[in-house]
Design an enzyme around this catalytic site. Sequence first.
Site, short mmCIF file in Angstrom:
data_model
loop_
_atom_site.label_atom_id
_atom_site.label_comp_id
_atom_site.label_asym_id
_atom_site.label_seq_id
_atom_site.Cartn_x
_atom_site.Cartn_y
_atom_site.Cartn_z
N ARG A 163 0.92 -1.27 0.11
CA ARG A 163 0.11 -0.05 0.00
C ARG A 163 0.84 1.29 -0.04
O ARG A 163 1.10 1.94 -0.92
CB ARG A 163 -1.04 -0.07 1.25
CG ARG A 163 -2.14 0.83 0.96
CD ARG A 163 -1.91 2.38 1.40
NE ARG A 163 -1.34 2.63 2.64
CZ ARG A 163 -1.06 3.68 3.18
NH1 ARG A 163 -0.80 4.81 2.50
NH2 ARG A 163 -0.58 4.01 4.58
N ASP A 164 1.57 1.60 1.08
CA ASP A 164 2.37 2.71 1.24
C ASP A 164 3.49 2.55 0.26
O ASP A 164 4.21 3.56 -0.44
CB ASP A 164 2.74 2.94 2.73
CG ASP A 164 2.92 4.39 3.09
OD1 ASP A 164 2.77 5.34 2.03
OD2 ASP A 164 3.03 4.86 3.87
N TYR A 202 -6.07 5.55 11.55
CA TYR A 202 -4.66 6.50 11.26
C TYR A 202 -5.11 7.73 11.80
O TYR A 202 -6.22 8.43 11.05
CB TYR A 202 -4.56 6.44 9.67
CG TYR A 202 -3.57 5.49 9.19
CD1 TYR A 202 -2.25 5.28 9.74
CD2 TYR A 202 -4.05 4.40 8.14
CE1 TYR A 202 -1.39 4.33 8.99
CE2 TYR A 202 -3.08 3.48 7.82
CZ TYR A 202 -1.79 3.42 8.17
OH TYR A 202 -0.99 2.53 7.57
N GLU A 261 -3.92 10.89 10.38
CA GLU A 261 -2.77 11.57 9.33
C GLU A 261 -2.24 12.99 9.88
O GLU A 261 -2.81 13.58 10.59
CB GLU A 261 -3.73 11.84 8.10
CG GLU A 261 -2.62 12.08 6.95
CD GLU A 261 -3.60 12.43 5.76
OE1 GLU A 261 -2.73 12.63 4.66
OE2 GLU A 261 -4.76 12.57 5.83
N THR A 307 3.66 11.28 9.13
CA THR A 307 3.28 11.41 7.61
C THR A 307 4.27 12.31 6.93
O THR A 307 4.45 11.55 5.62
CB THR A 307 1.96 11.91 7.60
OG1 THR A 307 0.88 11.35 8.36
CG2 THR A 307 1.50 12.08 6.09
N HIS A 352 4.13 4.64 12.79
CA HIS A 352 4.61 4.52 11.24
C HIS A 352 5.35 5.68 10.81
O HIS A 352 5.15 6.79 10.80
CB HIS A 352 3.15 4.82 10.60
CG HIS A 352 3.10 4.80 9.22
ND1 HIS A 352 2.36 3.90 8.29
CD2 HIS A 352 3.75 5.80 8.04
CE1 HIS A 352 2.61 3.93 7.20
NE2 HIS A 352 3.47 5.23 6.90
N HIS A 398 8.41 7.63 8.51
CA HIS A 398 8.76 7.80 7.32
C HIS A 398 10.26 8.32 7.29
O HIS A 398 10.75 8.67 8.48
CB HIS A 398 7.91 9.09 6.59
CG HIS A 398 6.64 8.38 5.87
ND1 HIS A 398 6.82 8.23 4.31
CD2 HIS A 398 5.73 8.29 6.26
CE1 HIS A 398 5.72 7.84 4.18
NE2 HIS A 398 4.89 7.52 5.36
#
Length: 505
Positions: free
Chosen positions: A14-15, A142, A144, A177, A205, A207
């Site tokens: 997905r990501d 989530y 975001e 995000t 999550h 990045h």
Amino acid sequence: MEKRKIEIMDTTLRDGEQTSGVSFSAAEKLTIAQLLLEELNVDRIEIASARVSEGEFQGVKGIMSWAKEKGYTNRVEVLTFVDGGLSIEWMKKSGAKVQNLLTKGSLNHLTHQLKKTPEQHFYEIAKTISLAKENNIETNVYLEDWSNGMRNSPEYVFQYLDFIVTQPVKRVLLPDTLGVLIPEHTFEYLSKITTKYPGIHFDFHAHNDYDLSIANVMEALKAGVHGLHVTVNGMGERAGNAPLESTVAVINDFMPEIEINVKEPSLYKVSKLVEAFTGYRIPANKPIVGDNVFTQTAGIHADGDTKNNLYFNDLLPERFGRKRQYALGKTSGKANIEKNLQELGLQLNPEDIKLVTQRIIALGDKKETVTKEDLPYIISDVLHSKIFEEKIIVESYILSHAKGMRPSTTLCLKMDGELIEEHAQGDGQFDAFMNALSKIYKSKNLELPKLIDYAVRIPPGSSSDALCETVITWTNNAKEFKTRGLDSDQTVAAIIATQKMLNVV
């Protein structure tokens, strides 16, 4: 002391698919999903975004059909939206049973993108979660832009969390995000949340915009999160996500209080498969899975490895299904060359090793790449000996390529003095050449190594008539090796590399 169990959720499908230029077919998604859940044994996978395309729908449908047979439906997740039930309907048709509902984790996003008040947003989220429950769909949420929410509107984040803990959700997913967190803030923000809501499952999550994803993952675990989101090879939007392979190695080596289910020996295999499906090359220096990370280049390192493994660390290549290598180049010493000669089953006296070392250093100065498989040729050239005699020679060939006709090759091969001729067609000139070669080998009851990678390089800024280098990676009896050819024509360069391979094996 009892270890703390952490869930690993992989979001490559997905990501990771949001990497620029990457798109998986339905068959590729199914293959990767099967490897992630069964070969690597990650706890959960996120495989798609709802309502994106018909192809995405068919991909999810195929994975869910397989997951249902295996009893994995609760380990497969889909990103959904607060859209009046459209995502829920999409999930019902695809067979998906777990939604990761995308909601707003910062007041900035809520105000400027949705143009709604917190109360309006919470009301719509509650309706969506209720509808999911009616349809036997499990919900994670989530937040975001959560990291910016904690920096700029923490009162909104806690207002949201006070609301969401009253809802029937299984996990709260906290994404950085835009990749703006530093380790200090990761620990600070997550500690406040896990302390205030001790009974709630939180995922982090990360990045990698500042190359801090793994450092932030470590701080998130120290702060008490219960799950991590990762991708194979660190794929993802912009600079990507926290890479699965580095996350696993760091936890296993530096966080003994934490237990994860991921199987280390399968990491490299899955990494290379994802590379092949995406065409997205793994940098040679990428930790754990890069070509160079278990390669000693300096001669002093090879010497130290011989003397009690002085340059080894805990990242032993065998953990990941790999093997240590010793590079050949201008910084190589006698020890590097001896290591490679041992693997080839060749022995030289000290004086001859000195001559070969000098030639390899000279090639390195010219920026030539030298591989282990090149060594016999270099030895033969330097020592003017018969130590490496070519028993198989591509004597002659005709390559044809005409509009409206399949490319074809007529090949004449000399094997132990015997000339053998064969003709074949293929999808390209080199493919036709390999098909003709395969026919010859089958007639002799011999098996060719399998070609697994084919790369063509020309010097930057070169004109079209410049020399190009073709590097082919082969696998034979589970061993990988490379051969190179140099010519102004890339097909001819590939044939030269293939002739080297025939003599190597």
